[in-house]
Motif scaffolding. Structure first.
Motif, PDB file in Angstrom:
ATOM      1  N   SER A 120       0.816  -1.216   0.000  1.00  0.00           N
ATOM      2  CA  SER A 120       0.000   0.000   0.000  1.00  0.00           C
ATOM      3  C   SER A 120       0.852   1.269   0.000  1.00  0.00           C
ATOM      4  O   SER A 120       0.362   2.350  -0.340  1.00  0.00           O
ATOM      5  CB  SER A 120      -0.932   0.013   1.219  1.00  0.00           C
ATOM      6  N   LEU A 121       2.121   1.143   0.360  1.00  0.00           N
ATOM      7  CA  LEU A 121       3.031   2.288   0.372  1.00  0.00           C
ATOM      8  C   LEU A 121       3.647   2.548  -0.996  1.00  0.00           C
ATOM      9  O   LEU A 121       4.225   3.615  -1.221  1.00  0.00           O
ATOM     10  CB  LEU A 121       4.185   2.050   1.361  1.00  0.00           C
ATOM     11  N   LEU A 122       3.522   1.574  -1.906  1.00  0.00           N
ATOM     12  CA  LEU A 122       4.308   1.609  -3.135  1.00  0.00           C
ATOM     13  C   LEU A 122       3.502   1.862  -4.404  1.00  0.00           C
ATOM     14  O   LEU A 122       4.010   2.496  -5.335  1.00  0.00           O
ATOM     15  CB  LEU A 122       5.059   0.277  -3.293  1.00  0.00           C
ATOM     16  N   VAL A 123       2.294   1.328  -4.482  1.00  0.00           N
ATOM     17  CA  VAL A 123       1.524   1.383  -5.725  1.00  0.00           C
ATOM     18  C   VAL A 123       0.058   1.701  -5.431  1.00  0.00           C
ATOM     19  O   VAL A 123      -0.422   1.474  -4.318  1.00  0.00           O
ATOM     20  CB  VAL A 123       1.611   0.035  -6.489  1.00  0.00           C
ATOM     21  N   PRO A 124      -0.683   2.207  -6.413  1.00  0.00           N
ATOM     22  CA  PRO A 124      -2.107   2.484  -6.210  1.00  0.00           C
ATOM     23  C   PRO A 124      -2.990   1.249  -6.388  1.00  0.00           C
ATOM     24  O   PRO A 124      -4.186   1.299  -6.106  1.00  0.00           O
ATOM     25  CB  PRO A 124      -2.416   3.533  -7.284  1.00  0.00           C
ATOM     26  N   VAL A 142      -5.830   0.350  -3.867  1.00  0.00           N
ATOM     27  CA  VAL A 142      -5.391   0.924  -2.596  1.00  0.00           C
ATOM     28  C   VAL A 142      -6.269   2.134  -2.279  1.00  0.00           C
ATOM     29  O   VAL A 142      -6.330   3.089  -3.060  1.00  0.00           O
ATOM     30  CB  VAL A 142      -3.914   1.355  -2.649  1.00  0.00           C
ATOM     31  N   ALA A 143      -6.961   2.084  -1.146  1.00  0.00           N
ATOM     32  CA  ALA A 143      -7.759   3.230  -0.705  1.00  0.00           C
ATOM     33  C   ALA A 143      -6.817   4.316  -0.186  1.00  0.00           C
ATOM     34  O   ALA A 143      -5.921   4.033   0.611  1.00  0.00           O
ATOM     35  CB  ALA A 143      -8.718   2.800   0.400  1.00  0.00           C
ATOM     36  N   GLY A 166     -12.203  -6.972  -1.731  1.00  0.00           N
ATOM     37  CA  GLY A 166     -11.087  -6.651  -0.856  1.00  0.00           C
ATOM     38  C   GLY A 166     -10.334  -5.449  -1.369  1.00  0.00           C
ATOM     39  O   GLY A 166     -10.397  -5.120  -2.560  1.00  0.00           O
ATOM     40  N   CYS A 167      -9.647  -4.760  -0.459  1.00  0.00           N
ATOM     41  CA  CYS A 167      -8.828  -3.627  -0.861  1.00  0.00           C
ATOM     42  C   CYS A 167      -7.687  -3.455   0.141  1.00  0.00           C
ATOM     43  O   CYS A 167      -7.691  -4.053   1.222  1.00  0.00           O
ATOM     44  CB  CYS A 167      -9.654  -2.337  -0.949  1.00  0.00           C
ATOM     45  N   LEU A 168      -6.717  -2.651  -0.253  1.00  0.00           N
ATOM     46  CA  LEU A 168      -5.641  -2.243   0.643  1.00  0.00           C
ATOM     47  C   LEU A 168      -5.944  -0.836   1.144  1.00  0.00           C
ATOM     48  O   LEU A 168      -6.598  -0.055   0.450  1.00  0.00           O
ATOM     49  CB  LEU A 168      -4.299  -2.261  -0.086  1.00  0.00           C
ATOM     50  N   LEU A 169      -5.474  -0.523   2.329  1.00  0.00           N
ATOM     51  CA  LEU A 169      -5.632   0.804   2.909  1.00  0.00           C
ATOM     52  C   LEU A 169      -4.245   1.420   3.013  1.00  0.00           C
ATOM     53  O   LEU A 169      -3.368   0.860   3.680  1.00  0.00           O
ATOM     54  CB  LEU A 169      -6.267   0.735   4.296  1.00  0.00           C
ATOM     55  N   GLN A 170      -4.030   2.533   2.326  1.00  0.00           N
ATOM     56  CA  GLN A 170      -2.699   3.130   2.244  1.00  0.00           C
ATOM     57  C   GLN A 170      -2.126   3.418   3.638  1.00  0.00           C
ATOM     58  O   GLN A 170      -2.813   4.001   4.487  1.00  0.00           O
ATOM     59  CB  GLN A 170      -2.756   4.419   1.432  1.00  0.00           C
ATOM     60  N   ASN A 171      -0.882   2.975   3.852  1.00  0.00           N
ATOM     61  CA  ASN A 171      -0.196   3.176   5.132  1.00  0.00           C
ATOM     62  C   ASN A 171      -0.995   2.622   6.309  1.00  0.00           C
ATOM     63  O   ASN A 171      -0.891   3.134   7.426  1.00  0.00           O
ATOM     64  CB  ASN A 171       0.081   4.669   5.371  1.00  0.00           C
ATOM     65  N   CYS A 195       0.387 -10.192  -2.008  1.00  0.00           N
ATOM     66  CA  CYS A 195       1.252  -9.036  -1.781  1.00  0.00           C
ATOM     67  C   CYS A 195       2.688  -9.485  -1.519  1.00  0.00           C
ATOM     68  O   CYS A 195       3.650  -8.895  -2.026  1.00  0.00           O
ATOM     69  CB  CYS A 195       0.733  -8.212  -0.600  1.00  0.00           C
ATOM     70  N   ARG A 196       2.828 -10.540  -0.744  1.00  0.00           N
ATOM     71  CA  ARG A 196       4.164 -11.074  -0.469  1.00  0.00           C
ATOM     72  C   ARG A 196       4.811 -11.593  -1.758  1.00  0.00           C
ATOM     73  O   ARG A 196       6.009 -11.383  -1.995  1.00  0.00           O
ATOM     74  CB  ARG A 196       4.075 -12.185   0.566  1.00  0.00           C
TER      75      ARG A 196
END
Length: 231
Positions: A120-124, A142-143, A166-171, A195-196
């Motif tokens: 989430s820190l690297l890509v949208p 990424v939200a 599902g989604c990622l939450l930035q930071n 992600c891994r």
């Protein structure tokens, strides 16, 4: 395990709704503890919820999951009014309720999984590095960042979930939902694994991971609809 006659009578007299709620709370606590055991959260970070009728059972704020007992059941209605228990619900309640109001979710799992949070820190958007991307509805977005527990974060999450489960939450972490706790948790675990995988492949100097096309994901989505046992 044996039961006394009085115990059996009490269980039989228990309303069906109460039995369902009790079973749902037990499953919620087990799922919350699993997020810790599997390394998806640390301490009391992350949270889990499950919908029973118009009541949403949620993990309470700041209580270690291994200390949760049957009498700690915590529940709110879809407007966030507490209808069960005395413990304060998770601070991420706005995010959970937003998902229930906007989707067909029956369970929601939110974690601070390390690899997913790193992505989430690297890509949208998590690139489609594996066919299980299709199980989440497509490339996972990424939200944008917003403070935890806010309506702003809840809105960002709903935007990122459009057409996805599902989604990622930035930071911050991850959120997945499903028709039951097992499905929501499995989607969380799959998301963390993908992600891994992407981070591992991307770390090889001079090489870029191969990605699946939209057509390939569409084919997998159709096949996944036929996966598993039939009644």
């Amino acid at each position: 395990m044996t039961y006394s006659r009085a115990g059996r009578a009490a269980e039989q007299a228990e309303p069906e709704e109460e039995r369902e709620r009790r079973a749902a709370w037990e499953a919620l606590v087990a799922t919350a503890r699993r997020t810790v055991t599997d390394g998806l959260v640390v301490g009391t970070s992350g949270n889990v919820s499950v919908r029973v009728g118009d009541t949403v059972l949620v993990t309470p704020s700041g209580v270690p999951y291994d200390r949760l007992a049957p009498e700690d059941v915590t529940g709110v209605d879809l407007d966030g009014r507490q209808v069960l228990g005395t413990l304060v619900p998770t601070s991420e309640l706005p995010m959970h309720l937003a998902v229930y109001r906007a989707t067909d979710a029956r369970a929601v799992v939110h974690t601070h999984a390390v690899h997913a949070t790193a992505v989430s820190l690297l890509v949208p958007e998590l690139p489609p590095v594996h066919y299980m991307t299709a199980a989440l509805g497509g490339p996972v977005r990424v939200a944008p960042y917003a403070a935890y527990g806010t309506e702003e974060l809840a809105r960002h999450v709903l935007d990122a979930l459009a057409g996805r489960t599902g989604c990622l939450l930035q930071n911050h972490g991850t959120l997945t939902y499903g028709t039951c706790l097992d499905q929501a948790y499995d989607r969380t675990a799959q998301l963390e694994w993908m992600c891994r995988l992407w981070l591992t492949a991307s770390s090889v100097p001079g090489r870029s991971p191969s990605l699946l096309t939209g057509e390939q994901l569409a084919e997998v989505a159709e096949r996944l609809g036929e996966y598993g046992q039939r009644p």
